[in-house]
Motif scaffolding. Structure first.
Motif, PDB file in Angstrom:
ATOM      1  N   PRO A  15       0.829  -1.223   0.000  1.00  0.00           N
ATOM      2  CA  PRO A  15       0.000   0.000   0.000  1.00  0.00           C
ATOM      3  C   PRO A  15       0.860   1.268   0.000  1.00  0.00           C
ATOM      4  O   PRO A  15       0.562   2.226  -0.721  1.00  0.00           O
TER       5      PRO A  15
ATOM      6  N   ALA B  48       1.015   4.094  -2.880  1.00  0.00           N
ATOM      7  CA  ALA B  48       0.708   5.479  -2.491  1.00  0.00           C
ATOM      8  C   ALA B  48       1.842   6.419  -2.890  1.00  0.00           C
ATOM      9  O   ALA B  48       1.628   7.560  -3.270  1.00  0.00           O
TER      10      ALA B  48
ATOM     11  N   MET C  27      -3.599   8.508  -1.655  1.00  0.00           N
ATOM     12  CA  MET C  27      -4.449   7.956  -0.590  1.00  0.00           C
ATOM     13  C   MET C  27      -5.450   6.963  -1.171  1.00  0.00           C
ATOM     14  O   MET C  27      -5.682   5.898  -0.612  1.00  0.00           O
TER      15      MET C  27
ATOM     16  N   SER D  51      -4.974   3.086  -0.363  1.00  0.00           N
ATOM     17  CA  SER D  51      -5.949   2.459   0.529  1.00  0.00           C
ATOM     18  C   SER D  51      -6.736   1.364  -0.195  1.00  0.00           C
ATOM     19  O   SER D  51      -7.204   0.414   0.435  1.00  0.00           O
ATOM     20  N   THR D  52      -6.860   1.476  -1.521  1.00  0.00           N
ATOM     21  CA  THR D  52      -7.504   0.405  -2.288  1.00  0.00           C
ATOM     22  C   THR D  52      -6.691  -0.883  -2.174  1.00  0.00           C
ATOM     23  O   THR D  52      -7.240  -1.973  -1.964  1.00  0.00           O
TER      24      THR D  52
ATOM     25  N   ALA E 148      -4.592  -1.600   0.240  1.00  0.00           N
ATOM     26  CA  ALA E 148      -4.696  -2.053   1.633  1.00  0.00           C
ATOM     27  C   ALA E 148      -5.979  -2.847   1.848  1.00  0.00           C
ATOM     28  O   ALA E 148      -5.979  -3.903   2.478  1.00  0.00           O
ATOM     29  N   CYS E 149      -7.075  -2.329   1.291  1.00  0.00           N
ATOM     30  CA  CYS E 149      -8.372  -2.994   1.441  1.00  0.00           C
ATOM     31  C   CYS E 149      -8.361  -4.356   0.744  1.00  0.00           C
ATOM     32  O   CYS E 149      -8.739  -5.372   1.341  1.00  0.00           O
TER      33      CYS E 149
ATOM     34  N   TYR F 259      -5.423  -4.219   7.200  1.00  0.00           N
ATOM     35  CA  TYR F 259      -6.079  -3.011   6.680  1.00  0.00           C
ATOM     36  C   TYR F 259      -5.622  -1.792   7.472  1.00  0.00           C
ATOM     37  O   TYR F 259      -5.288  -0.745   6.903  1.00  0.00           O
TER      38      TYR F 259
ATOM     39  N   LEU G 140      -3.458   1.236   5.871  1.00  0.00           N
ATOM     40  CA  LEU G 140      -3.883   2.644   5.870  1.00  0.00           C
ATOM     41  C   LEU G 140      -2.841   3.532   6.550  1.00  0.00           C
ATOM     42  O   LEU G 140      -2.535   4.636   6.076  1.00  0.00           O
TER      43      LEU G 140
ATOM     44  N   VAL H 296       0.103   3.989   4.243  1.00  0.00           N
ATOM     45  CA  VAL H 296      -0.213   4.947   3.182  1.00  0.00           C
ATOM     46  C   VAL H 296      -0.017   6.379   3.702  1.00  0.00           C
ATOM     47  O   VAL H 296       0.664   7.200   3.079  1.00  0.00           O
TER      48      VAL H 296
END
Ligand code: CTP
Ligand code: MG
Length: 162
Positions: A11, A15, A54, A58-59, A61-62, A74, A78, A81
Protein backbone atom coordinates in the motif's frame (compact mmCIF):
# COMPACT_ATOMS: atom_id res chain seq x y z
CA UNK A 1 10.71 -12.93 3.02
CA UNK A 2 9.68 -10.94 -0.06
CA UNK A 3 6.07 -11.87 0.70
CA UNK A 4 6.48 -10.27 4.13
CA UNK A 5 7.74 -7.02 2.57
CA UNK A 6 5.06 -6.94 -0.14
CA UNK A 7 2.36 -7.71 2.42
CA UNK A 8 3.26 -4.77 4.67
CA UNK A 9 4.63 -2.28 2.16
CA UNK A 10 2.56 -2.69 -1.02
CA UNK A 11 0.00 0.00 0.00
CA UNK A 12 2.83 2.43 0.86
CA UNK A 13 4.66 1.73 -2.41
CA UNK A 14 1.52 2.31 -4.46
CA UNK A 15 0.71 5.48 -2.49
CA UNK A 16 4.23 6.73 -3.13
CA UNK A 17 4.31 5.90 -6.85
CA UNK A 18 0.80 6.86 -8.00
CA UNK A 19 1.08 10.69 -7.60
CA UNK A 20 3.69 10.70 -10.37
CA UNK A 21 0.91 10.16 -12.92
CA UNK A 22 -0.95 13.27 -11.77
CA UNK A 23 1.48 15.62 -13.46
CA UNK A 24 0.26 19.08 -12.48
CA UNK A 25 -2.07 20.27 -9.78
CA UNK A 26 -2.69 22.65 -6.90
CA UNK A 27 0.46 22.79 -4.74
CA UNK A 28 -0.03 21.59 -1.16
CA UNK A 29 1.65 24.79 0.01
CA UNK A 30 -0.54 26.95 -2.30
CA UNK A 31 2.66 28.60 -3.49
CA UNK A 32 3.50 29.94 -0.05
CA UNK A 33 7.05 30.63 1.07
CA UNK A 34 8.86 29.88 4.32
CA UNK A 35 10.86 32.46 6.36
CA UNK A 36 13.91 31.66 4.26
CA UNK A 37 12.10 32.98 1.17
CA UNK A 38 12.02 29.55 -0.44
CA UNK A 39 8.87 27.55 -1.14
CA UNK A 40 7.41 25.65 1.79
CA UNK A 41 7.24 22.41 -0.27
CA UNK A 42 7.30 23.38 -3.95
CA UNK A 43 5.25 22.45 -7.00
CA UNK A 44 6.20 18.74 -6.75
CA UNK A 45 3.74 18.18 -3.87
CA UNK A 46 0.12 18.64 -4.94
CA UNK A 47 -3.33 18.06 -3.43
CA UNK A 48 -4.23 15.93 -6.43
CA UNK A 49 -1.13 13.79 -5.89
CA UNK A 50 -1.97 13.38 -2.22
CA UNK A 51 -5.57 12.34 -2.99
CA UNK A 52 -4.55 9.89 -5.72
CA UNK A 53 -1.92 8.39 -3.41
CA UNK A 54 -4.45 7.96 -0.59
CA UNK A 55 -7.07 6.50 -2.93
CA UNK A 56 -4.82 3.99 -4.71
CA UNK A 57 -2.87 3.11 -1.58
CA UNK A 58 -5.95 2.46 0.53
CA UNK A 59 -7.50 0.40 -2.29
CA UNK A 60 -4.49 -1.91 -2.18
CA UNK A 61 -4.70 -2.05 1.63
CA UNK A 62 -8.37 -2.99 1.44
CA UNK A 63 -7.86 -5.64 -1.28
CA UNK A 64 -5.00 -7.19 0.65
CA UNK A 65 -6.83 -7.41 3.95
CA UNK A 66 -9.87 -8.99 2.27
CA UNK A 67 -7.78 -11.49 0.28
CA UNK A 68 -5.73 -12.50 3.32
CA UNK A 69 -8.72 -12.19 5.66
CA UNK A 70 -6.80 -9.91 8.02
CA UNK A 71 -8.44 -6.77 9.45
CA UNK A 72 -5.12 -5.84 11.08
CA UNK A 73 -3.52 -5.64 7.66
CA UNK A 74 -6.08 -3.01 6.68
CA UNK A 75 -5.14 -0.84 9.66
CA UNK A 76 -1.42 -1.27 8.96
CA UNK A 77 -2.00 -0.59 5.28
CA UNK A 78 -3.88 2.64 5.87
CA UNK A 79 -1.25 3.81 8.34
CA UNK A 80 1.52 2.89 5.89
CA UNK A 81 -0.21 4.95 3.18
CA UNK A 82 -0.45 7.99 5.47
CA UNK A 83 3.12 7.53 6.67
CA UNK A 84 4.44 7.18 3.12
CA UNK A 85 2.75 10.36 1.88
CA UNK A 86 3.69 12.37 4.97
CA UNK A 87 7.29 11.08 4.86
CA UNK A 88 7.53 12.27 1.25
CA UNK A 89 6.16 15.70 2.21
CA UNK A 90 8.48 16.05 5.22
CA UNK A 91 11.55 15.24 3.12
CA UNK A 92 10.40 17.78 0.53
CA UNK A 93 10.19 20.39 3.30
CA UNK A 94 13.77 19.68 4.36
CA UNK A 95 15.01 19.63 0.77
CA UNK A 96 13.67 23.19 0.29
CA UNK A 97 15.28 24.25 3.59
CA UNK A 98 18.73 23.15 2.44
CA UNK A 99 18.18 25.03 -0.80
CA UNK A 100 17.41 22.17 -3.21
CA UNK A 101 14.90 23.03 -5.95
CA UNK A 102 11.85 20.89 -6.65
CA UNK A 103 12.99 17.64 -8.26
CA UNK A 104 16.68 18.10 -7.37
CA UNK A 105 18.04 14.71 -6.32
CA UNK A 106 18.90 13.92 -2.71
CA UNK A 107 20.18 10.33 -2.83
CA UNK A 108 18.74 7.82 -0.36
CA UNK A 109 16.38 10.41 1.15
CA UNK A 110 14.39 10.61 -2.12
CA UNK A 111 14.09 6.84 -2.30
CA UNK A 112 13.56 6.01 1.36
CA UNK A 113 11.50 8.90 2.77
CA UNK A 114 8.22 7.10 2.13
CA UNK A 115 9.59 3.81 3.46
CA UNK A 116 10.74 5.35 6.76
CA UNK A 117 7.40 7.17 7.10
CA UNK A 118 5.39 4.01 6.44
CA UNK A 119 7.48 1.98 8.90
CA UNK A 120 7.12 4.61 11.65
CA UNK A 121 3.35 4.90 11.19
CA UNK A 122 2.84 1.13 11.27
CA UNK A 123 4.95 0.86 14.43
CA UNK A 124 2.80 3.63 15.97
CA UNK A 125 -0.25 1.34 15.78
CA UNK A 126 1.50 -1.69 17.20
CA UNK A 127 3.41 -3.30 14.35
CA UNK A 128 6.44 -5.29 15.53
CA UNK A 129 8.72 -5.32 12.51
CA UNK A 130 11.30 -7.96 11.59
CA UNK A 131 14.14 -5.45 11.45
CA UNK A 132 16.39 -7.59 9.25
CA UNK A 133 13.67 -7.77 6.61
CA UNK A 134 12.91 -4.05 6.88
CA UNK A 135 16.60 -3.32 6.26
CA UNK A 136 16.62 -5.71 3.30
CA UNK A 137 13.55 -3.92 1.96
CA UNK A 138 15.39 -0.59 2.08
CA UNK A 139 18.25 -2.03 0.02
CA UNK A 140 15.84 -3.54 -2.52
CA UNK A 141 14.02 -0.21 -2.92
CA UNK A 142 17.24 1.70 -3.62
CA UNK A 143 18.31 -0.91 -6.21
CA UNK A 144 14.84 -0.94 -7.84
CA UNK A 145 14.99 2.85 -8.19
CA UNK A 146 18.39 2.68 -9.87
CA UNK A 147 17.12 -0.02 -12.24
CA UNK A 148 13.90 1.75 -13.24
CA UNK A 149 15.79 5.02 -13.84
CA UNK A 150 18.33 3.19 -15.98
CA UNK A 151 15.58 1.50 -18.01
CA UNK A 152 13.72 4.81 -18.43
CA UNK A 153 16.97 6.38 -19.64
CA UNK A 154 17.60 3.70 -22.26
CA UNK A 155 13.98 3.93 -23.41
CA UNK A 156 14.60 7.69 -23.83
CA UNK A 157 11.92 8.51 -21.24
CA UNK A 158 14.53 10.29 -19.15
CA UNK A 159 17.46 12.50 -20.09
CA UNK A 160 19.79 11.37 -17.32
CA UNK A 161 20.44 7.81 -16.07
CA UNK A 162 19.79 8.66 -12.39
N1 CTP B 1 3.51 14.35 -6.82
C1 CTP B 1 2.36 15.10 -6.55
N2 CTP B 1 1.89 15.20 -5.26
C2 CTP B 1 2.53 14.58 -4.23
C3 CTP B 1 3.68 13.81 -4.49
C4 CTP B 1 4.16 13.73 -5.79
O1 CTP B 1 1.76 15.65 -7.46
N3 CTP B 1 2.02 14.69 -2.98
C5 CTP B 1 3.97 14.22 -8.22
C6 CTP B 1 4.67 15.49 -8.72
O2 CTP B 1 4.35 15.65 -10.09
C7 CTP B 1 6.16 15.14 -8.53
C8 CTP B 1 6.17 13.66 -8.85
O3 CTP B 1 4.93 13.17 -8.35
O4 CTP B 1 7.01 15.89 -9.37
C9 CTP B 1 7.35 12.91 -8.27
O5 CTP B 1 7.35 12.99 -6.86
P1 CTP B 1 8.68 13.35 -6.05
O6 CTP B 1 9.87 12.74 -6.68
O7 CTP B 1 8.39 13.05 -4.63
O8 CTP B 1 8.72 14.96 -6.20
P2 CTP B 1 9.83 15.91 -6.82
O9 CTP B 1 9.29 16.54 -8.05
O10 CTP B 1 11.14 15.23 -6.88
O11 CTP B 1 9.89 17.10 -5.74
P3 CTP B 1 10.76 17.21 -4.40
O12 CTP B 1 12.08 17.79 -4.79
O13 CTP B 1 9.95 18.15 -3.58
O14 CTP B 1 10.85 15.86 -3.79
MG1 MG C 1 12.04 13.46 -6.45
Amino acid sequence: MITYLVMYYAPAMVANASPVFVGRGTPLDFGKRFWDGRRLLGDGKTWEGLMVGMLFGSTIACAESVLLDSPALYVYGLMAVLGALIGDIVSSFFKRRIGLERGAPLPLVDQLDFYVGATAFMIAVGWKPEWKLVALGAIIIVILHKLTNLIAYYLHLKDVPW
